[in-house]
Design a protein around this motif. Structure first.
Motif, PDB file in Angstrom:
ATOM      1  N   GLY A  39       0.798  -1.223   0.000  1.00 34.69           N
ATOM      2  CA  GLY A  39       0.000   0.000   0.000  1.00 34.69           C
ATOM      3  C   GLY A  39       0.830   1.273   0.000  1.00 34.69           C
ATOM      4  O   GLY A  39       0.289   2.377   0.076  1.00 34.69           O
ATOM      5  N   THR A  43       3.052   0.474  -6.922  1.00 34.98           N
ATOM      6  CA  THR A  43       2.385   0.119  -8.183  1.00 34.98           C
ATOM      7  C   THR A  43       1.783   1.361  -8.845  1.00 34.98           C
ATOM      8  O   THR A  43       1.880   1.545 -10.065  1.00 34.98           O
ATOM      9  CB  THR A  43       1.287  -0.941  -7.933  1.00 34.98           C
ATOM     10  OG1 THR A  43       1.917  -2.087  -7.364  1.00 34.98           O
ATOM     11  CG2 THR A  43       0.593  -1.343  -9.213  1.00 34.98           C
ATOM     12  N   THR A  44       1.195   2.231  -8.034  1.00 40.88           N
ATOM     13  CA  THR A  44       0.612   3.466  -8.586  1.00 40.88           C
ATOM     14  C   THR A  44       1.703   4.272  -9.293  1.00 40.88           C
ATOM     15  O   THR A  44       1.502   4.765 -10.414  1.00 40.88           O
ATOM     16  CB  THR A  44      -0.025   4.300  -7.444  1.00 40.88           C
ATOM     17  OG1 THR A  44      -0.955   3.471  -6.757  1.00 40.88           O
ATOM     18  CG2 THR A  44      -0.710   5.539  -7.977  1.00 40.88           C
TER      19      THR A  44
HETATM   20  N1  LIG Z   1      -7.953   2.021  -7.689  1.00 43.42           N
HETATM   21  C1  LIG Z   1      -7.766   2.398  -6.418  1.00 43.42           C
HETATM   22  N2  LIG Z   1      -8.733   3.077  -5.746  1.00 43.42           N
HETATM   23  C2  LIG Z   1      -8.548   3.473  -4.473  1.00 43.42           C
HETATM   24  N3  LIG Z   1      -7.415   3.257  -3.764  1.00 43.42           N
HETATM   25  C3  LIG Z   1      -6.424   2.591  -4.376  1.00 43.42           C
HETATM   26  C4  LIG Z   1      -6.540   2.124  -5.731  1.00 43.42           C
HETATM   27  N4  LIG Z   1      -5.390   1.498  -6.071  1.00 43.42           N
HETATM   28  C5  LIG Z   1      -4.592   1.565  -4.977  1.00 43.42           C
HETATM   29  N5  LIG Z   1      -5.211   2.216  -3.974  1.00 43.42           N
HETATM   30  C6  LIG Z   1      -4.660   2.535  -2.641  1.00 43.42           C
HETATM   31  O1  LIG Z   1      -3.534   3.389  -2.844  1.00 43.42           O
HETATM   32  C7  LIG Z   1      -2.468   3.017  -1.992  1.00 43.42           C
HETATM   33  C8  LIG Z   1      -1.231   2.676  -2.826  1.00 43.42           C
HETATM   34  O2  LIG Z   1      -1.492   1.451  -3.538  1.00 43.42           O
HETATM   35  P1  LIG Z   1      -0.406   0.731  -4.455  1.00 43.42           P
HETATM   36  O3  LIG Z   1      -1.051  -0.470  -5.040  1.00 43.42           O
HETATM   37  O4  LIG Z   1       0.184   1.726  -5.367  1.00 43.42           O
HETATM   38  O5  LIG Z   1       0.670   0.310  -3.360  1.00 43.42           O
HETATM   39  P2  LIG Z   1       1.859  -0.749  -3.456  1.00 43.42           P
HETATM   40  O6  LIG Z   1       3.006  -0.123  -2.745  1.00 43.42           O
HETATM   41  O7  LIG Z   1       2.039  -1.175  -4.842  1.00 43.42           O
HETATM   42  O8  LIG Z   1       1.291  -1.940  -2.597  1.00 43.42           O
HETATM   43  P3  LIG Z   1       1.415  -3.534  -2.852  1.00 43.42           P
HETATM   44  O9  LIG Z   1       2.805  -3.876  -2.494  1.00 43.42           O
HETATM   45  O10 LIG Z   1       0.391  -4.071  -1.880  1.00 43.42           O
HETATM   46  O11 LIG Z   1       1.037  -3.774  -4.276  1.00 43.42           O
HETATM   47  C9  LIG Z   1      -2.976   1.858  -1.146  1.00 43.42           C
HETATM   48  O12 LIG Z   1      -3.415   2.385   0.091  1.00 43.42           O
HETATM   49  C10 LIG Z   1      -4.129   1.297  -1.944  1.00 43.42           C
HETATM   50  O13 LIG Z   1      -5.122   0.752  -1.082  1.00 43.42           O
END
Ligand SMILES: Nc1ncnc2c1ncn2[C@@H]1O[C@H](COP(=O)(O)OP(=O)(O)OP(=O)(O)O)[C@@H](O)[C@H]1O
Length: 245
Positions: A39, A43-44
């Motif tokens: 989180g 990925t974002t």
């Molecule tokens: N489509 C979405 N709508 C709302 N919130 C989102 C969405 N995608 C991700 N999030 C939230 O944004 C935050 C960042 O998510 P992201 O997937 O980028 O993290 P991450 O570091 O890749 O995590 P992981 O290792 O679990 O994949 C998290 O709190 C997630 O719940």
């Protein structure tokens, strides 16, 4: 020369989560690891970097081209596996890559064999992918990302779900591609130990922010494992958050 320049990039979802004001560079030849708990926003950030998502604010340049303004030029020399790249189990690795190669009409057919060679799958090219180990499947995904002869490869959690052998396999492949083919890597992972064995620079993310850029293996200079270094900075960031509340 910077291969990637990320400046003050932000993307917030409706729930207020996402990525806030992140800036960093990736230099030619780096194996740059993006680390952070679930989180954290990795990925974002990678989705924005590869044009799958548009930032609310900030700029991203790859090889000097803006990803939002000049997507095709920016991605011309980039290969990526951001969403899991599934292969068809009933086809051979070679035939799977032939399918992927349709996206590059100018690609010479010989490139398929070369990409399989680069990831060490040449001798298994005509075997059905259904019989491959997970590590081999991941190397096949990497071969697909290498088809267009990229100078940079973006990987999201490349060792996720792999057993130890698979992890060693993919790590060695990445290291070799970086050394022998001078490919720059940007790799997101929460497997810190795994990254510590290949990355020379890291960005630590937490709650959408980049809380630390670790330059040139500085954790080693400080006598720490990468794991200790990351935990130290995550704790410092948590304490700073607690003080703010
Ligand atoms: N489509 C979405 N709508 C709302 N919130 C989102 C969405 N995608 C991700 N999030 C939230 O944004 C935050 C960042 O998510 P992201 O997937 O980028 O993290 P991450 O570091 O890749 O995590 P992981 O290792 O679990 O994949 C998290 O709190 C997630 O719940």
């Amino acid at each position: 020369m910077s291969v990637v320049e990320v400046k003050q990039v932000a993307k917030l979802y409706n729930n207020g989560r996402g990525v806030r004001n992140v800036s960093f560079d990736v230099a030619q030849g780096d194996i740059f690891g993006l680390i952070g708990p679930n989180g954290a926003g990795k990925t974002t950030l990678l989705k924005m970097l590869t044009g799958l998502m548009r930032p609310d604010r900030g700029t991203i340049h790859i090889f000097g081209h803006s990803v939002t303004e000049r997507f095709e030029q920016a991605m011309e020399r980039v290969g990526c596996i951001v969403e899991t790249a599934d292969a068809y189990d009933y086809m051979s690795a070679y035939d799977n890559l032939k399918l992927s190669a349709r996206f590059y009409p100018d690609l010479p057919r010989s490139r398929i064999g070369q990409a399989l060679e680069q990831v060490g799958l040449a001798q298994y090219a005509n075997e059905r992918v259904g019989g491959y180990s997970l590590g081999m499947k991941q190397r096949l995904a990497l071969a697909s990302a290498l088809l267009s002869n990229p100078r940079m490869v973006v990987l999201d959690e490349p060792t996720n779900g792999l057993d130890i052998e698979g992890m060693v396999d993919i790590r060695n492949t990445i290291r070799r591609l970086a050394q022998e083919h001078e490919i720059t890597f940007l790799i997101s992972s929460h497997m810190i130990h795994d990254l510590s064995l290949i990355a020379n620079r890291v960005g630590i993310m937490n709650k959408g922010s980049l809380i630390r850029l670790g330059e040139a293996n500085e954790w080693l200079r400080d006598g720490m494992t990468l794991e200790q270094y990351v935990v130290t900075h995550l704790q410092a960031s948590k304490e700073a958050d607690d003080d703010d509340e």
